[in-house]
Design a protein around this motif. Structure first.
Motif, PDB file in Angstrom:
ATOM      1  N   UNK A   1     -80.816  29.926  -9.901  1.00 25.10           N
ATOM      2  CA  UNK A   1     -80.199  28.820 -10.619  1.00 25.10           C
ATOM      3  C   UNK A   1     -79.411  27.845  -9.764  1.00 25.10           C
ATOM      4  N   UNK A   2     -79.318  28.096  -8.471  1.00 25.68           N
ATOM      5  CA  UNK A   2     -78.560  27.199  -7.591  1.00 25.68           C
ATOM      6  C   UNK A   2     -79.001  27.454  -6.146  1.00 25.68           C
ATOM      7  N   UNK A   3     -78.838  26.431  -5.308  1.00 27.81           N
ATOM      8  CA  UNK A   3     -79.174  26.660  -3.897  1.00 27.81           C
ATOM      9  C   UNK A   3     -77.914  27.009  -3.105  1.00 27.81           C
TER      10      UNK A   3
ATOM     11  N   UNK B   1     -62.840  31.276  -3.450  1.00 25.23           N
ATOM     12  CA  UNK B   1     -63.221  31.605  -4.822  1.00 25.23           C
ATOM     13  C   UNK B   1     -64.387  30.726  -5.238  1.00 25.23           C
ATOM     14  N   UNK B   2     -65.128  31.226  -6.221  1.00 29.60           N
ATOM     15  CA  UNK B   2     -66.288  30.512  -6.731  1.00 29.60           C
ATOM     16  C   UNK B   2     -66.286  30.637  -8.248  1.00 29.60           C
ATOM     17  N   UNK B   3     -66.464  29.519  -8.920  1.00 25.95           N
ATOM     18  CA  UNK B   3     -66.585  29.530 -10.368  1.00 25.95           C
ATOM     19  C   UNK B   3     -68.060  29.698 -10.706  1.00 25.95           C
ATOM     20  N   UNK B   4     -68.366  30.731 -11.479  1.00 26.19           N
ATOM     21  CA  UNK B   4     -69.749  31.030 -11.859  1.00 26.19           C
ATOM     22  C   UNK B   4     -69.874  30.864 -13.362  1.00 26.19           C
ATOM     23  N   UNK B   5     -70.824  30.055 -13.790  1.00 26.55           N
ATOM     24  CA  UNK B   5     -71.014  29.784 -15.208  1.00 26.55           C
ATOM     25  C   UNK B   5     -70.363  28.474 -15.583  1.00 26.55           C
ATOM     26  N   UNK B   6     -70.439  28.158 -16.874  1.00 29.44           N
ATOM     27  CA  UNK B   6     -69.896  26.884 -17.340  1.00 29.44           C
ATOM     28  C   UNK B   6     -69.011  27.081 -18.558  1.00 29.44           C
ATOM     29  N   UNK B   7     -68.070  26.173 -18.698  1.00 34.21           N
ATOM     30  CA  UNK B   7     -67.207  26.162 -19.879  1.00 34.21           C
ATOM     31  C   UNK B   7     -66.441  27.448 -20.063  1.00 34.21           C
ATOM     32  N   UNK B   8     -66.407  27.909 -21.321  1.00 37.50           N
ATOM     33  CA  UNK B   8     -65.647  29.122 -21.635  1.00 37.50           C
ATOM     34  C   UNK B   8     -66.322  30.377 -21.088  1.00 37.50           C
TER      35      UNK B   8
ATOM     36  N   UNK C   1     -74.351  41.353 -10.273  1.00 40.29           N
ATOM     37  CA  UNK C   1     -74.133  41.630 -11.701  1.00 40.29           C
ATOM     38  C   UNK C   1     -74.075  40.368 -12.564  1.00 40.29           C
ATOM     39  N   UNK C   2     -73.790  39.233 -11.945  1.00 48.26           N
ATOM     40  CA  UNK C   2     -73.729  37.970 -12.679  1.00 48.26           C
ATOM     41  C   UNK C   2     -75.090  37.275 -12.741  1.00 48.26           C
ATOM     42  N   UNK C   3     -76.098  37.870 -12.113  1.00 47.32           N
ATOM     43  CA  UNK C   3     -77.452  37.307 -12.124  1.00 47.32           C
ATOM     44  C   UNK C   3     -77.649  36.146 -11.165  1.00 47.32           C
ATOM     45  N   UNK C   4     -76.713  35.949 -10.260  1.00 45.64           N
ATOM     46  CA  UNK C   4     -76.784  34.825  -9.328  1.00 45.64           C
ATOM     47  C   UNK C   4     -77.538  35.185  -8.052  1.00 45.64           C
ATOM     48  N   UNK C   5     -77.555  36.453  -7.699  1.00 47.55           N
ATOM     49  CA  UNK C   5     -78.153  36.911  -6.457  1.00 47.55           C
ATOM     50  C   UNK C   5     -78.934  38.187  -6.708  1.00 47.55           C
ATOM     51  N   UNK C   6     -80.124  38.270  -6.119  1.00 46.84           N
ATOM     52  CA  UNK C   6     -80.896  39.510  -6.169  1.00 46.84           C
ATOM     53  C   UNK C   6     -81.493  39.753  -4.788  1.00 46.84           C
ATOM     54  N   UNK C   7     -81.876  40.999  -4.574  1.00 48.49           N
ATOM     55  CA  UNK C   7     -82.479  41.402  -3.316  1.00 48.49           C
ATOM     56  C   UNK C   7     -83.743  42.179  -3.644  1.00 48.49           C
ATOM     57  N   UNK C   8     -84.862  41.787  -3.015  1.00 48.46           N
ATOM     58  CA  UNK C   8     -86.115  42.496  -3.281  1.00 48.46           C
ATOM     59  C   UNK C   8     -86.845  42.764  -1.983  1.00 48.46           C
TER      60      UNK C   8
END
Length: 106
Positions: free
Chosen positions: A19-21, A34-41, A95-102
């Protein structure tokens, strides 16, 4: 077929961002790492190691964990330090679905 994720330290494993580069993630990190992950609430703030800013742009879906470690070693990050940074990044972002390893198929 196994549902167990590969070891994030496997040198052949290939990390991918979702979802992001990596350049955008590096630029989005604050001065306090720090990094904000997601949007809004739904947004959550996560704390990352300072070196994450240099790792994010290297994650392109082609570079392996070994490639990341080698590139960072040239920048003065030794293997033990890379392992700590990489494990923290995976533990925080996977766990936030931002990074995976395969592992590659071949």
């Amino acid at each position: 077929m196994s549902s167990v994720a590969p070891d994030c330290m496997n040198p052949k494993a290939v990390p991918q961002l979702h979802g992001v580069d990596g350049i955008r993630l590096a630029m989005a990190m604050t001065d306090t790492h720090q990094l904000s992950v997601g949007e809004g609430s739904e947004a959550v703030i996560v704390q990352l190691p300072p070196q994450a800013r240099g790792v994010f742009p290297l994650i392109d879906g082609r570079n392996t964990v070994a490639d990341l470690a080698a590139r960072l070693e040239v920048r003065g990050v030794d293997a033990a330090q890379f392992e700590g940074v990489w494990r923290a990044m995976v533990a925080t972002l996977a766990p936030l679905g931002l990074l995976s390893v395969s592992l590659p198929l071949s």
